[in-house]
Design a protein around this motif. Structure first.
Motif, mmCIF file in Angstrom:
data_model
loop_
_atom_site.group_PDB
_atom_site.id
_atom_site.type_symbol
_atom_site.label_atom_id
_atom_site.label_comp_id
_atom_site.label_asym_id
_atom_site.label_seq_id
_atom_site.Cartn_x
_atom_site.Cartn_y
_atom_site.Cartn_z
ATOM 1 N N GLU A 197 -1.927 5.896 -9.326
ATOM 2 C CA GLU A 197 -2.089 5.781 -7.876
ATOM 3 C C GLU A 197 -1.303 6.913 -7.225
ATOM 4 O O GLU A 197 -0.237 7.303 -7.695
ATOM 5 N N THR A 242 2.486 3.725 0.515
ATOM 6 C CA THR A 242 3.028 2.603 -0.264
ATOM 7 C C THR A 242 2.064 2.273 -1.392
ATOM 8 O O THR A 242 0.873 2.588 -1.337
ATOM 9 N N SER A 243 2.583 1.603 -2.375
ATOM 10 C CA SER A 243 1.794 1.228 -3.536
ATOM 11 C C SER A 243 0.785 0.143 -3.184
ATOM 12 O O SER A 243 1.069 -0.746 -2.369
ATOM 13 N N LEU A 280 1.076 8.322 -4.578
ATOM 14 C CA LEU A 280 2.128 7.777 -3.722
ATOM 15 C C LEU A 280 2.681 8.798 -2.736
ATOM 16 O O LEU A 280 3.395 8.437 -1.811
#
Length: 106
Positions: free
Chosen positions: A87, A102-103, A89
């Motif tokens: 992902e 944000t995750s 970030l």
């Protein structure tokens, strides 16, 4: 989402042709943003494929596409057994400010 897949291959010419077909198949799928094939400068047997996707869902759906199953899946099965989906970030464009997110992980 980034997908970074690494390979060690003996026949780079054959691998490159199959990687081109895999990238073309992936590029035709919804949610695909970009992709690249790279080879290590210091060891020509080490290659990588980088793809960027709108979301993990679009990548997973792409893997069920018929052309991807024919052209990409056999190639991806030869990759190093290691995490490949990441992902994003933080991002920064040339001359731009760093954008931190944000995750999405639960």
């Amino acid at each position: 989402m980034l997908v970074i897949t690494r390979f060690v291959v003996e026949d780079g010419e054959d691998f490159a042709g199959r990687a081109h077909a895999a990238l073309n198949a992936l590029a035709a799928c919804p949610g695909y943003r970009r992709g690249a094939l790279g080879r290590a400068y210091d060891d020509p047997e080490h290659w990588s494929i980088l793809t960027e996707w709108e979301s993990v869902g679009s990548y997973r759906r792409a893997l069920s596409n018929f052309d991807v199953k024919v052209h990409a899946t056999p190639l991806l099965a030869q990759a190093h057994d290691e995490p490949s989906a990441f992902e994003v970030l933080a991002e920064s464009a040339p001359g731009g400010a760093l954008e931190v997110t944000t995750s999405d992980r639960a």
